[in-house]
Design a protein around this motif. Structure first.
Motif, PDB file in Angstrom:
ATOM      1  N   PRO A   7       0.827  -1.206   0.000  1.00 41.92           N
ATOM      2  CA  PRO A   7       0.000   0.000   0.000  1.00 41.92           C
ATOM      3  C   PRO A   7       0.859   1.254   0.000  1.00 41.92           C
ATOM      4  O   PRO A   7       1.776   1.395   0.807  1.00 41.92           O
ATOM      5  CB  PRO A   7      -0.785  -0.131   1.318  1.00 41.92           C
ATOM      6  N   LEU A   8       0.601   2.144  -0.954  1.00 46.61           N
ATOM      7  CA  LEU A   8       1.296   3.436  -1.018  1.00 46.61           C
ATOM      8  C   LEU A   8       0.195   4.489  -1.184  1.00 46.61           C
ATOM      9  O   LEU A   8      -0.011   5.012  -2.285  1.00 46.61           O
ATOM     10  CB  LEU A   8       2.256   3.477  -2.217  1.00 46.61           C
ATOM     11  N   PRO A   9      -0.557   4.782  -0.087  1.00 50.83           N
ATOM     12  CA  PRO A   9      -1.751   5.625  -0.223  1.00 50.83           C
ATOM     13  C   PRO A   9      -1.484   6.943  -0.934  1.00 50.83           C
ATOM     14  O   PRO A   9      -2.307   7.393  -1.725  1.00 50.83           O
ATOM     15  CB  PRO A   9      -2.185   5.854   1.230  1.00 50.83           C
ATOM     16  N   TYR A  10      -0.329   7.586  -0.679  1.00 50.94           N
ATOM     17  CA  TYR A  10      -0.092   8.884  -1.335  1.00 50.94           C
ATOM     18  C   TYR A  10       0.022   8.721  -2.848  1.00 50.94           C
ATOM     19  O   TYR A  10      -0.411   9.594  -3.608  1.00 50.94           O
ATOM     20  CB  TYR A  10       1.107   9.621  -0.731  1.00 50.94           C
ATOM     21  N   PHE A  11       0.549   7.596  -3.297  1.00 52.25           N
ATOM     22  CA  PHE A  11       0.629   7.385  -4.748  1.00 52.25           C
ATOM     23  C   PHE A  11      -0.737   7.076  -5.343  1.00 52.25           C
ATOM     24  O   PHE A  11      -1.013   7.454  -6.488  1.00 52.25           O
ATOM     25  CB  PHE A  11       1.653   6.295  -5.095  1.00 52.25           C
ATOM     26  N   ASP A 187      10.536   5.412  19.979  1.00 48.46           N
ATOM     27  CA  ASP A 187       9.388   4.530  20.290  1.00 48.46           C
ATOM     28  C   ASP A 187       8.156   5.378  20.592  1.00 48.46           C
ATOM     29  O   ASP A 187       7.045   5.067  20.171  1.00 48.46           O
ATOM     30  CB  ASP A 187       9.700   3.618  21.488  1.00 48.46           C
ATOM     31  N   TYR A 188       8.390   6.500  21.309  1.00 43.87           N
ATOM     32  CA  TYR A 188       7.273   7.397  21.633  1.00 43.87           C
ATOM     33  C   TYR A 188       6.677   7.982  20.338  1.00 43.87           C
ATOM     34  O   TYR A 188       5.471   7.959  20.134  1.00 43.87           O
ATOM     35  CB  TYR A 188       7.784   8.501  22.569  1.00 43.87           C
ATOM     36  N   PHE A 189       7.564   8.475  19.447  1.00 42.04           N
ATOM     37  CA  PHE A 189       7.093   9.022  18.158  1.00 42.04           C
ATOM     38  C   PHE A 189       6.330   7.944  17.381  1.00 42.04           C
ATOM     39  O   PHE A 189       5.273   8.207  16.799  1.00 42.04           O
ATOM     40  CB  PHE A 189       8.268   9.504  17.304  1.00 42.04           C
ATOM     41  N   ASP A 190       6.878   6.736  17.376  1.00 39.66           N
ATOM     42  CA  ASP A 190       6.251   5.649  16.623  1.00 39.66           C
ATOM     43  C   ASP A 190       4.850   5.370  17.148  1.00 39.66           C
ATOM     44  O   ASP A 190       3.909   5.205  16.377  1.00 39.66           O
ATOM     45  CB  ASP A 190       7.088   4.370  16.705  1.00 39.66           C
ATOM     46  N   VAL A 197       1.450   8.246   9.846  1.00 36.41           N
ATOM     47  CA  VAL A 197       2.479   8.217   8.786  1.00 36.41           C
ATOM     48  C   VAL A 197       2.158   7.064   7.827  1.00 36.41           C
ATOM     49  O   VAL A 197       2.195   7.213   6.605  1.00 36.41           O
ATOM     50  CB  VAL A 197       3.896   8.047   9.385  1.00 36.41           C
ATOM     51  N   THR A 198       1.792   5.914   8.387  1.00 38.81           N
ATOM     52  CA  THR A 198       1.501   4.739   7.557  1.00 38.81           C
ATOM     53  C   THR A 198       0.255   4.964   6.705  1.00 38.81           C
ATOM     54  O   THR A 198       0.202   4.528   5.557  1.00 38.81           O
ATOM     55  CB  THR A 198       1.333   3.489   8.458  1.00 38.81           C
ATOM     56  N   ARG A 199      -0.728   5.686   7.267  1.00 38.35           N
ATOM     57  CA  ARG A 199      -1.945   5.940   6.473  1.00 38.35           C
ATOM     58  C   ARG A 199      -1.656   6.849   5.287  1.00 38.35           C
ATOM     59  O   ARG A 199      -2.403   6.859   4.319  1.00 38.35           O
ATOM     60  CB  ARG A 199      -3.050   6.545   7.349  1.00 38.35           C
TER      61      ARG A 199
END
Ligand code: SAM
Length: 281
Positions: A7-11, A187-190, A197-199
């Motif tokens: 999945p590459l939602p931005y593309f 880890d906190y940022f993740d 970010v993944t979406r």
């Protein structure tokens, strides 16, 4: 039409906008899909036209780091819509240019946009960066312009790049590189931001420090040639990207938040934009 296996939602959205004839998206992302580089950041004018020129300049800097010259066989991994190869096709002669992308839909546009100039050859192949469909020692240059963070493993990509490079060949890439890795902070940022970010981007990994890059290169049998910190020259990208990313994101508020986080992390020095070049050890 070939479907993307990752999945590459931005593309998905960029391809939709290109199909719909969105003029701004076409200018900004129709050829290159990455940050821009300005020699004089104060002179950036915030327009998508200026951004497109700067994006081409950044790709050219990566190719320059690899010492691309006439008569070479060049592989661009994660080649997007073929902008980097289009520029090489235009500037060099006697070239055998190959682009690899996991997403066959992008390659349809790349093939349309990059007809080989007389004396050059241009090929686009759907494949994974970590399983390159090429013989050992078959390329003079391997490039990866702002794509390595998507690949299933930097170590596997480095091993593949090393395998396909001829003796004396060059690998050059650009990436967002954390200045230090403080696992607890990351880890906190993740936990807080990884889902958004993944979406937007799909799978990505921005945890590779410069020290980790050195280690990866060493393990793959590559030697670092040069580290170029071009962070300052990329900063005008954010002014253009903040509004633009809203147009190509499934969740516009989240997407702008991602860009703002990357910008903030860069402004406070946590993240740098590096061009790294390597050769077989
Ligand atoms: C930010 S874009 C950069 C595109 C391109 N390098 C350019 O200069 O415009 C990242 C690219 O990596 C590609 N990509 C992601 N995962 C990949 C993989 N495992 N193997 C090959 N390409 C991949 C994406 O499809 C996309 O084209």
């Amino acid at each position: 039409m070939t479907q993307t296996p990752v999945p590459l939602p931005y593309f998905d959205r960029i391809l939709e906008s290109l199909r719909d004839g969105d003029a701004e998206v076409t200018v900004a992302f129709g050829r290159h899909v990455h940050w821009g580089y300005w020699d004089r950041p104060a002179q950036a004018d915030g327009s998508v036209q200026d951004y497109a020129v700067a994006a081409e300049r950044l790709a050219r800097r990566v190719a320059t780091a690899a010492g691309v010259r006439d008569g070479q066989r060049v592989l661009d991994v994660g080649c997007g819509f073929g902008g980097t190869l289009a520029d090489l096709n235009h500037r060099f002669a006697g070239m055998d240019l190959h682009g690899v992308n996991i997403d066959g839909r992008q390659l349809v546009r790349a093939r349309e946009q990059v007809p080989a100039r007389t004396g050059n050859q241009v090929h686009f192949v759907a494949a994974d960066a970590c399983r390159l469909p090429y013989a050992d020692a078959s390329f003079d240059v391997v490039l990866a312009v702002e794509a390595i963070f998507h690949f299933p493993g930097r170590d596997r990509f480095f091993a593949e790049a090393r395998r396909v490079l001829r003796p004396g060949g060059r690998l050059a890439l650009s990436d967002f590189v954390p200045r230090v890795m403080i696992p607890i902070l990351w880890d906190y940022f993740d936990r807080r931001f990884k889902p958004i970010v993944t979406r937007l981007y799909g799978p990505s990994d921005m945890r590779c420090t410069f020290t980790a890059y050195r280690r990866l290169a060493h393990a793959a049998g590559l030697r670092l040639l040069r580290k170029e910190d071009i962070t300052a020259g990329t900063m005008p990208s954010y002014r253009v990207l903040r509004p633009l990313v809203r147009r190509v994101a499934p969740h516009p508020d989240e997407a702008e938040e991602v860009i703002r986080r990357v910008e903030f992390s860069t402004r406070i020095g946590l993240l740098r934009y590096l061009i790294l070049s390597f050769m077989p050890a």
